[in-house]
Design an enzyme around this catalytic site. Structure first.
Site, PDB file in Angstrom:
ATOM      1  N   HIS A 190     -24.943 -15.686  40.534  1.00 24.54           N
ATOM      2  CA  HIS A 190     -23.475 -15.749  40.474  1.00 24.54           C
ATOM      3  C   HIS A 190     -22.860 -15.304  41.796  1.00 24.54           C
ATOM      4  CE1 HIS A 190     -22.162 -16.870  36.462  1.00 24.54           C
ATOM      5  NE2 HIS A 190     -22.957 -15.985  35.860  1.00 24.54           N
ATOM      6  N   GLY A 236     -24.752  -9.177  30.630  1.00 29.07           N
ATOM      7  CA  GLY A 236     -24.705  -9.168  32.089  1.00 29.07           C
ATOM      8  C   GLY A 236     -23.375  -9.767  32.507  1.00 29.07           C
ATOM      9  N   HIS A 295     -30.081 -14.116  37.193  1.00 31.23           N
ATOM     10  CA  HIS A 295     -28.898 -14.903  36.805  1.00 31.23           C
ATOM     11  C   HIS A 295     -27.637 -14.329  37.485  1.00 31.23           C
ATOM     12  CE1 HIS A 295     -26.500 -17.033  33.456  1.00 31.23           C
ATOM     13  NE2 HIS A 295     -25.609 -16.238  34.008  1.00 31.23           N
ATOM     14  N   GLN A 337     -17.196 -13.659  38.222  1.00 35.12           N
ATOM     15  CA  GLN A 337     -16.817 -14.217  36.915  1.00 35.12           C
ATOM     16  C   GLN A 337     -15.419 -13.767  36.482  1.00 35.12           C
ATOM     17  OE1 GLN A 337     -20.856 -13.120  35.010  1.00 35.12           O
ATOM     18  NE2 GLN A 337     -20.210 -14.926  33.869  1.00 35.12           N
ATOM     19  N   CYS A 373     -24.210 -18.352  29.436  1.00 37.38           N
ATOM     20  CA  CYS A 373     -23.386 -17.663  30.433  1.00 37.38           C
ATOM     21  C   CYS A 373     -21.960 -17.543  29.915  1.00 37.38           C
ATOM     22  CB  CYS A 373     -23.413 -18.464  31.738  1.00 37.38           C
ATOM     23  SG  CYS A 373     -22.402 -17.748  33.048  1.00 37.38           S
ATOM     24  N   LEU A 374     -21.354 -16.377  30.109  1.00 34.44           N
ATOM     25  CA  LEU A 374     -19.971 -16.176  29.663  1.00 34.44           C
ATOM     26  C   LEU A 374     -19.006 -17.143  30.357  1.00 34.44           C
ATOM     27  CD1 LEU A 374     -19.884 -12.272  29.589  1.00 34.44           C
ATOM     28  CD2 LEU A 374     -19.962 -13.813  27.622  1.00 34.44           C
TER      29      LEU A 374
END
Ligand code: CO
Length: 161
Positions: A138, A49, A134, A54, A92-93
């Site tokens: 963001h 995802g 999630h 991000q 999470c990235l």
């Protein structure tokens, strides 16, 4: 397609609220390229995802790894949730090497635009439901670490999102 750098916490860009996208903008070649770049970036980072903020883009666009492959959802909004919550481990990235347990709705119904501008309604449960919740967080500047407990540097059951 270009892989974009993923922003890491702490970064104020991850805390900004993203804006809605008009259908006209979705259909523009620049936005279509942004979708492709995000898919490329998610794949390169082994994520399942990714949300536009991000990579520093404050537009309501997320990529979700669906059973049929990565799909873009624009202006996603949760219109229905199950009362039942489930606990699952998330990473999470944008928060590398941190894992934690988060309670989420077991099932959510989401209305969003697809990359061709059409409106779709998706009811998801399990991991897909977690990814939607999630990623939509963001878009509102919320990170999973705001909600997580039992943070760990080692445990890892799912890919980061
Ligand atoms: Co994330």
């Amino acid at each position: 397609m270009t892989r974009k750098p993923v922003l890491h916490n702490p970064n104020k860009e991850l805390r900004e609220k993203s804006r809605e996208v008009e259908v006209e903008e979705i259909l523009h070649s620049d936005f279509q390229l942004l979708i492709d770049d995000m898919m490329e970036t998610m794949k390169a980072e082994n994520g399942i995802g990714l949300a536009a903020p991000q990579i520093g883009i404050h537009k309501r666009l997320i990529i979700v790894e669906m059973p049929t492959g990565p799909k873009a959802y624009i202006n996603p909004r949760i219109v229905k949730t199950s009362a039942r919550l489930v606990e699952s481990e998330e990473g999470c990235l944008s928060v590398p090497n941190v894992w934690g347990l988060v309670k989420r709705h077991k099932r959510v119904t989401v209305i969003a635009n697809t990359r061709d501008g059409a409106e779709v309604k998706i009811t998801a449960s399990g991991l897909i439901s977690v990814i939607f919740q999630h990623e939509i967080d963001h878009l509102d500047g919320i990170l999973f670490i705001d909600k997580a407990y039992k943070l760990s540097k080692t445990a890892q059951t799912n890919n980061p999102i």
